[in-house]
Design an enzyme around this catalytic site. Structure first.
Site, short mmCIF file in Angstrom:
data_model
loop_
_atom_site.label_atom_id
_atom_site.label_comp_id
_atom_site.label_asym_id
_atom_site.label_seq_id
_atom_site.Cartn_x
_atom_site.Cartn_y
_atom_site.Cartn_z
NE ARG A 93 38.42 38.96 27.04
CZ ARG A 93 38.70 38.82 25.73
NH1 ARG A 93 38.97 37.62 25.25
NH2 ARG A 93 38.71 39.86 24.94
CB THR A 103 37.76 33.58 33.59
OG1 THR A 103 37.78 33.60 35.01
CG2 THR A 103 38.84 34.50 33.02
CD1 TRP A 141 38.83 37.56 45.71
CD2 TRP A 141 40.22 39.10 46.53
NE1 TRP A 141 39.41 38.21 44.65
CE2 TRP A 141 40.26 39.16 45.12
CE3 TRP A 141 41.03 39.97 47.26
CZ2 TRP A 141 41.07 40.06 44.43
CZ3 TRP A 141 41.84 40.87 46.57
CH2 TRP A 141 41.85 40.91 45.18
CB SER A 170 39.79 47.76 49.71
OG SER A 170 38.50 48.12 49.25
CG HIS A 230 38.60 42.64 45.84
ND1 HIS A 230 37.98 42.18 46.98
CD2 HIS A 230 38.13 41.87 44.82
CE1 HIS A 230 37.19 41.17 46.66
NE2 HIS A 230 37.26 40.97 45.36
NE ARG A 256 31.59 41.63 39.74
CZ ARG A 256 32.32 40.58 40.05
NH1 ARG A 256 33.20 40.66 41.02
NH2 ARG A 256 32.17 39.45 39.39
CB CYS A 315 40.81 31.19 37.05
SG CYS A 315 40.84 32.15 35.55
CB CYS A 362 41.93 34.62 37.75
SG CYS A 362 40.35 34.45 36.93
#
Length: 491
Positions: free
Chosen positions: A209, A211, A222, A275, A278, A310, A417, A420
């Site tokens: 989720r 963060t 990235w 991609s 992501h 996004r 994170c 993550c």
């Protein structure tokens, strides 16, 4: 577009006449075609309005394959998603052993979570099902020692010591397997499960989720993936790269996509996989966003504005639709891998061992049912079109492909994170396992029926990552349907 949708409907209606759920799916297609008719009936209702623009171009056949988005939506939302959810809730698949303390091999880690929910709660080994913590060889029912006690993170019980005595034959088989596994060409940098820094994590208690992890630290991860590992020269600029200074008003990304289309299929596929991954991760963050951090329990839910930021073409200079289509492409790749690996698990002696015979039988039955669904999909990606040139060139390209992806798996240790990093490592390993399967067709076809194979093996870590990673993709496509409904309701 309506014509294409109706053609897709006709094909899938025929399939579901054979495989079931016909009335349900037919109703879905009737509503879908009606929706498209309504959307295009007048200029006032055209889907280029602000609230529907995220989806107005998300339709039709995908590039580099012969499958349309509408068919994937139906297949996933009605056939796959319910089953993968049940499967990943089983004990065998919910516990993932991972080392979240490995240092970044490329730069000093400077990322920090902005909220407390970033932290991962490891599951003490005393609360892990006995069969899982007893060793990889317990995947095989002939080797495993039955123990019907089972424990999970919510309900710990005292367990006696297990008898892990192996016959001489079993020891030799296990040693052969271990030697092969150590030497095998992996697409991912695997964590050492025996490391004292590796912990069991209950994935159900540590969901993926939002963060608050963002900014330069996240961008650098990235950026390193895209700029240094996607076969791209530095002279070609990736659209909307936050680490590259603006170059004027003509930066519409066309130069990048003209370059991309000029690549060979394998390198285009590589970029689209990254991609797509992501995009899937971003959808999860938008769908499980921290809406309110109160004194009691935090409130999580979908954030429509974050989603539009996004993926809305108006917000992303047209990139949003491409990103979402790459998600569907990635879904097809992993779906194909799952359909190909089914024979590995069909063998009677392969047991998803937790220590509870009843649980293990039910889990394997669910898994085989799931594989049957994946094999029934009629529009699989054809992986034989990849690495199909001259042998020497194809072998060199395949190795380059593998090493680039393996490097990306190492970059996951640079994510600042913890949560993550956990889900990044799992989903990257899941995709790496899928690629390993796709390019091991001969080895899978030659699997021995009654003994472990030296030619192809999957560790428990790979199996858990494969199923949970695909579960994340399935959830993303399911969540797109929810966002579509939210945007329509908002309008």
């Amino acid at each position: 577009m309506v014509k294409n949708t109706i053609q897709s409907a006709g094909l899938l209606v025929l399939l579901w006449l054979l495989f079931g759920d016909f009335v349900f799916v037919l109703g879905w297609f009737h509503n879908r075609v009606k929706t498209y008719n309504n959307q295009y009936s007048s200029k006032e209702d055209a889907p280029d309005s602000q609230d529907q623009s995220c989806f107005c171009h998300l339709t039709g056949v995908l590039d580099d394959c012969f499958c349309d988005i509408e068919s994937i939506d139906v297949f996933n939302n009605f056939k796959i998603y319910p089953r993968i959810q049940k499967l990943t809730e089983r004990d065998y698949f919910r516990y993932y052993r991972v080392n979240l303390n490995r240092p970044c091999p490329f730069w000093a880690d400077d990322g920090h979570c902005s909220i407390k929910d970033c932290q991962v709660e490891p599951c003490p080994e005393s609360k892990i099902p006995v069969g899982i913590k007893s060793g990889n060889y317990n995947r095989y029912s002939q080797v495993a020692n039955a123990n019907t006690d089972i424990v999970d993170c919510e309900q710990a019980q005292d367990l006696g010591a297990i008898n892990s005595t192996l016959s001489n034959y079993s020891k030799e088989a296990f040693e052969d397997w271990a030697r092969h596994d150590d030497a095998q060409d992996h697409f991912c940098e695997l964590d050492d499960e025996t490391s004292p820094d590796a912990d069991y994590v209950d994935l159900l208690l540590n969901p993926e989720r939002y963060t608050g992890y963002k900014g330069p630290s996240a961008w650098r991860v990235w950026n390193s993936i895209y700029e240094e590992n996607c076969f791209k020269p530095r002279s070609v600029y990736r659209p909307l790269n936050p680490l590259v200074p603006p170059r004027g008003g003509d930066d519409d990304g066309e130069g990048f996509y003209n370059w991309l289309e000029g690549l060979c299929l394998e390198k285009r596929v590589f970029y689209r996989l990254i991609s797509g991954l992501h995009s899937s991760i971003n959808i999860h963050l938008c769908a499980e966003y921290l809406l309110d951090e109160g004194w009691g329990k935090s409130l999580w839910g979908p954030n429509v504005q974050e989603f539009r930021q996004r993926f809305d073409p108006a917000e992303t200079k047209g990139e949003g639709t491409r990103r979402l289509k790459n998600l569907y492409f990635l879904y097809l790749i992993e779906l194909r891998a799952l359909s190909k690996v089914a024979p590995y698990f069909d063998r009677a002696f392969v047991n998803l061992y937790t220590g509870d015979r009843q649980e293990d039988r039910a889990t394997k039955e669910l898994l085989l049912q799931f594989f049957n669904e994946t094999k029934a999909f009629p529009m699989h990606f054809d992986e034989k079109s990849m690495f199909a040139g001259q042998k020497i060139e194809a072998k060199t390209l395949k190795e380059e492909f593998r090493l680039h992806f393996k490097n990306i798996s190492r970059i996951m240790d640079c994510v600042g994170c913890s949560k993550c990093r956990l889900w990044g490592k799992l989903q990257t390993q899941g995709l790496g396992t899928a690629l390993k399967i796709l390019f091991s067709e001969k080895e899978i076809k030659n699997l021995p029926e009654h003994s472990p194979s030296k030619g192809f093996q999957l560790t428990r870590q790979e199996i858990v990552a494969l199923l949970n990673g695909f579960g994340r993709l399935s959830t993303s496509i399911h969540q797109l349907h929810a966002f579509r409904a939210l945007l329509k309701k908002k309008r």
